[in-house]
Design a protein around this motif. Structure first.
Motif, short mmCIF file in Angstrom:
data_model
loop_
_atom_site.label_atom_id
_atom_site.label_comp_id
_atom_site.label_asym_id
_atom_site.label_seq_id
_atom_site.Cartn_x
_atom_site.Cartn_y
_atom_site.Cartn_z
N ILE A 162 0.88 -1.17 0.00
CA ILE A 162 0.00 0.00 0.00
C ILE A 162 0.91 1.22 0.00
CG2 ILE A 162 -0.21 0.09 2.53
CD1 ILE A 162 -3.20 0.82 2.03
N CYS A 163 0.55 2.28 -0.72
CA CYS A 163 1.51 3.33 -1.05
C CYS A 163 1.07 4.72 -0.60
CB CYS A 163 1.74 3.36 -2.57
SG CYS A 163 2.21 1.77 -3.26
N TYR A 164 2.06 5.58 -0.44
CA TYR A 164 1.83 7.02 -0.30
C TYR A 164 2.87 7.73 -1.17
CZ TYR A 164 5.82 7.29 2.92
OH TYR A 164 7.08 7.24 3.48
N ILE A 165 2.71 9.03 -1.34
CA ILE A 165 3.55 9.80 -2.26
C ILE A 165 4.46 10.73 -1.46
CG2 ILE A 165 3.54 11.50 -4.13
CD1 ILE A 165 0.81 10.35 -4.94
N ASP A 166 5.74 10.72 -1.81
CA ASP A 166 6.70 11.65 -1.21
C ASP A 166 6.40 13.05 -1.73
OD1 ASP A 166 9.01 13.26 -0.67
OD2 ASP A 166 10.13 11.41 -0.30
N ARG A 167 6.08 13.95 -0.83
CA ARG A 167 5.65 15.29 -1.22
C ARG A 167 6.76 16.04 -1.97
NH1 ARG A 167 1.43 18.14 1.01
NH2 ARG A 167 1.37 16.69 2.78
N GLU A 168 8.01 15.83 -1.61
CA GLU A 168 9.11 16.59 -2.22
C GLU A 168 9.51 16.04 -3.58
OE1 GLU A 168 12.30 16.73 0.52
OE2 GLU A 168 11.21 17.94 2.01
N THR A 169 9.60 14.72 -3.70
CA THR A 169 10.09 14.13 -4.94
C THR A 169 8.98 13.61 -5.85
OG1 THR A 169 10.32 11.92 -3.94
CG2 THR A 169 12.19 13.43 -3.75
N GLY A 170 7.77 13.41 -5.29
CA GLY A 170 6.69 12.83 -6.07
C GLY A 170 6.80 11.33 -6.25
N GLU A 171 7.76 10.72 -5.58
CA GLU A 171 7.98 9.28 -5.68
C GLU A 171 6.92 8.52 -4.90
OE1 GLU A 171 11.42 5.96 -4.52
OE2 GLU A 171 11.64 8.08 -3.98
N GLU A 172 6.51 7.38 -5.43
CA GLU A 172 5.54 6.52 -4.75
C GLU A 172 6.29 5.60 -3.78
OE1 GLU A 172 1.62 4.59 -6.45
OE2 GLU A 172 3.31 3.24 -6.78
N ILE A 173 6.00 5.73 -2.51
CA ILE A 173 6.66 4.93 -1.47
C ILE A 173 5.78 3.74 -1.14
CG2 ILE A 173 7.70 4.96 0.81
CD1 ILE A 173 9.00 6.89 -1.18
N ARG A 174 6.32 2.56 -1.34
CA ARG A 174 5.56 1.33 -1.10
C ARG A 174 5.75 0.88 0.35
NH1 ARG A 174 4.94 -1.58 -6.16
NH2 ARG A 174 5.33 -3.59 -5.14
N CYS A 175 4.65 0.61 1.02
CA CYS A 175 4.66 0.16 2.42
C CYS A 175 4.04 -1.23 2.51
CB CYS A 175 3.87 1.12 3.31
SG CYS A 175 4.55 2.78 3.36
N GLN A 176 4.37 -1.92 3.60
CA GLN A 176 3.79 -3.23 3.88
C GLN A 176 2.61 -3.07 4.84
OE1 GLN A 176 5.02 -6.04 2.36
NE2 GLN A 176 6.39 -4.62 1.28
N LEU A 177 1.53 -3.81 4.58
CA LEU A 177 0.36 -3.74 5.45
C LEU A 177 0.38 -4.92 6.42
CD1 LEU A 177 -2.25 -2.11 5.98
CD2 LEU A 177 -3.45 -3.88 4.70
#
Length: 525
Positions: A162-177
């Motif tokens: 499940i993901c969120y977006i790095d506000r500075e770079t716009g990169e999608e950060i993938r997290c584990q649920l």
């Protein structure tokens, strides 16, 4: 009888109407059947009574039997299984099952090959149906487990990130649920973490305990590396960090068997449900940090726990609060801190070097050259020798410096570290006030401290060898002549100049006019 079999209750009605003397047409009209269907069942009835006359089967006995027993007599066996095509299929079944295990082989491919070798065989749907029936027949039965309240906590990670977006770079950060549930109430917990590493796993597991408000008796994790070092069906190797966590919370760890997800089927099902109730509902929402993502996940999981369960008059949260929460173990007063372990040798400077911090920590000097066990958390470091704790330090993250406790040093090193003007004044005061005054005047000189410390060490050594009166006399004379040195006091004491000075000062000078006196010489000096 090629159509759908009639209910046995109708068959019994048919038998009763026949006993009453009704004909085939009347029976067919009254039961809304075709005449041929009635004729076929009556023919079957006569054959059954004739073949089972030796066993004592009668119409009365047939009517007293339960419907499944009657059905077994009238519909004994499926004619399709006596078909030559089926016999051919069963003969080749081991080959089909073996080929299906090979990569790329499908049921459709096997059917095409089957029809090439046996053109009058089954069509595709019948072929696949019989293959499926054989798989079901050979499947192992599943067991229904009886779960006790507050006994177990099933633990798993969802397969999809499940993901969120790095506000500075716009990169999608993938997290584990992380997903957990109590099997008795099926009460669920879910939270996103950066990874499945040991620190993240234990952190989210602690958050789960706090959310539940208590501790279950057993933790049932998957065989992930953060929980299990060595997967084994009977004796899995539990990660030491997880063992420390379980000991801190007063629970035990019983991992699921390797490659046996059915051991924790309820949490596997929770993952599937959360795909639709969390992932799907948040698919069009953008998050810019993991904290906002977790707040949204918590809201969706809360709604999931409060949703009424199918075929049950309660929701998960109601069952958890009513029957389970009060049975959970008590939470410890402090949160768990991850522990790390090391075995180090005490150096000649009675310190151990922790390479992770690049920092030195002191231990008692009597352990120089010996092996000690070091246990350290994020904030503290503990040193053990032969099972006894010999040192405690706060973690030092500055590279190079030493963390040293005074009591760990030998007496000489303690003296060296304790040196200061106040230290020497206090030491001198133990002998006399005059000696203390003399030491205080020494430190008022404009000289390098290390030189003054050595002067005081020498004076203290002299003080231990002479009596108080002689020392005070020597100090008074030195202060009178502004002589603040170890050598001056030493010469006076060794040459007994204190006594000579006293005797000389006791004699009166002859009276004459050429007397300049002490004041004059002091001014000249």
């Amino acid at each position: 009888m090629a159509g759908k079999p009639k209910p046995m209750s109708q068959i019994k009605q048919m038998i009763i109407l026949r006993q009453q003397g009704n004909g085939i047409k009347t029976i067919a009209r009254m039961l809304d059947m075709s005449k041929n269907t009635v004729k076929s069942y009556l023919f079957k009835l006569d054959k059954l009574l004739e073949n089972n006359r030796k066993t004592g089967l009668t119409t009365k006995k047939l009517l007293s039997m339960e419907d499944p027993e009657v059905e077994k007599l009238f519909l004994s066996g499926d004619p399709s299984y006596k078909d030559p095509r089926y016999e051919h299929f069963i003969a080749n079944l081991p080959y089909y099952q073996k080929e299906l295990k090979r990569k790329g082989v499908t049921k459709t491919l096997l059917w095409e090959e089957y029809r090439e070798s046996y053109p009058e065989g089954y069509g595709r749907s019948q072929f696949c149906y019989h293959l499926g029936q054989q798989e079901v027949a050979r499947a192992k039965p599943s067991m229904v487990l009886d779960h006790k309240p507050a006994e177990k906590l099933y633990i798993d990670f969802a397969g999809k990130p499940i993901c969120y977006i790095d506000r500075e770079t716009g990169e999608e950060i993938r997290c584990q649920l992380f997903v957990a549930c109590l099997p008795y109430s099926d009460y669920a917990f879910a939270m996103a973490v950066p990874s499945q590493t040991i620190p993240d796993f234990l952190h989210v597991l602690g958050c789960c305990m706090e959310q539940l408000g208590g501790v279950p008796q057993l933790l049932v994790p998957d065989n992930l590396k953060a929980a299990v070092n060595k997967a084994d069906k009977y004796e899995p190797g539990i990660n030491r960090a997880l063992e420390d966590f379980a000991n801190h919370y007063g629970t035990a760890v019983v991992p699921a068997r390797a490659r046996k997800p059915q051991d924790k089927a309820l949490v596997e099902n929770q993952v599937k449900v959360l795909y639709s109730r969390v992932y799907a509902k948040l698919r069009n929402v953008q998050f810019f940090d993991i904290h906002s993502l977790n707040r949204a996940i918590a809201e969706k999981v809360k709604a999931h726990n409060q949703t009424r369960m199918q075929q049950k008059p309660y929701c998960r949260e109601e069952r958890f609060l009513a029957d389970e929460k009060h049975l959970l173990g008590k939470l410890p007063g402090e949160r768990f801190e991850l522990r790390h372990y090391a075995e180090l040798t005490v150096a000649k400077n009675n310190h151990v070097y922790l390479s992770r911090d690049k920092h030195y920590y002191s231990v008692p000097y009597s352990l120089i050259g010996q092996k000690v066990k070091v246990v350290y958390t994020r904030s503290m470091l503990y040193v053990f020798h032969k099972g006894e704790r010999v040192a405690i330090h706060g973690r030092g993250f500055q590279q190079g410096p030493y963390s040293t406790l005074k009591e760990h040093l030998c007496s000489q090193h303690q003296h060296y570290r304790d040196r200061s003007p106040a230290y020497y004044r206090d030491k001198a005061a133990q002998y006399s006030n005059t000696f203390a005054k003399y030491i205080a005047l020494i430190f008022k000189q404009d000289r390098y401290p290390e030189q003054l410390y050595r002067t005081c060490d020498g004076l203290l050594a002299l003080a231990r060898k002479v009596d108080e009166q002689r020392l005070d006399k020597a100090c008074n004379i030195a202060m009178e002549y502004n002589q603040y040195s170890y050598g001056f006091i030493k010469n006076m004491l060794e040459n007994n100049m204190t006594e000579a000075t006293t005797e000389a000062s006791g004699k009166e000078l002859p009276k004459h006019g050429n007397v300049r006196g002490r004041t004059y010489y002091n001014e000249q000096r």
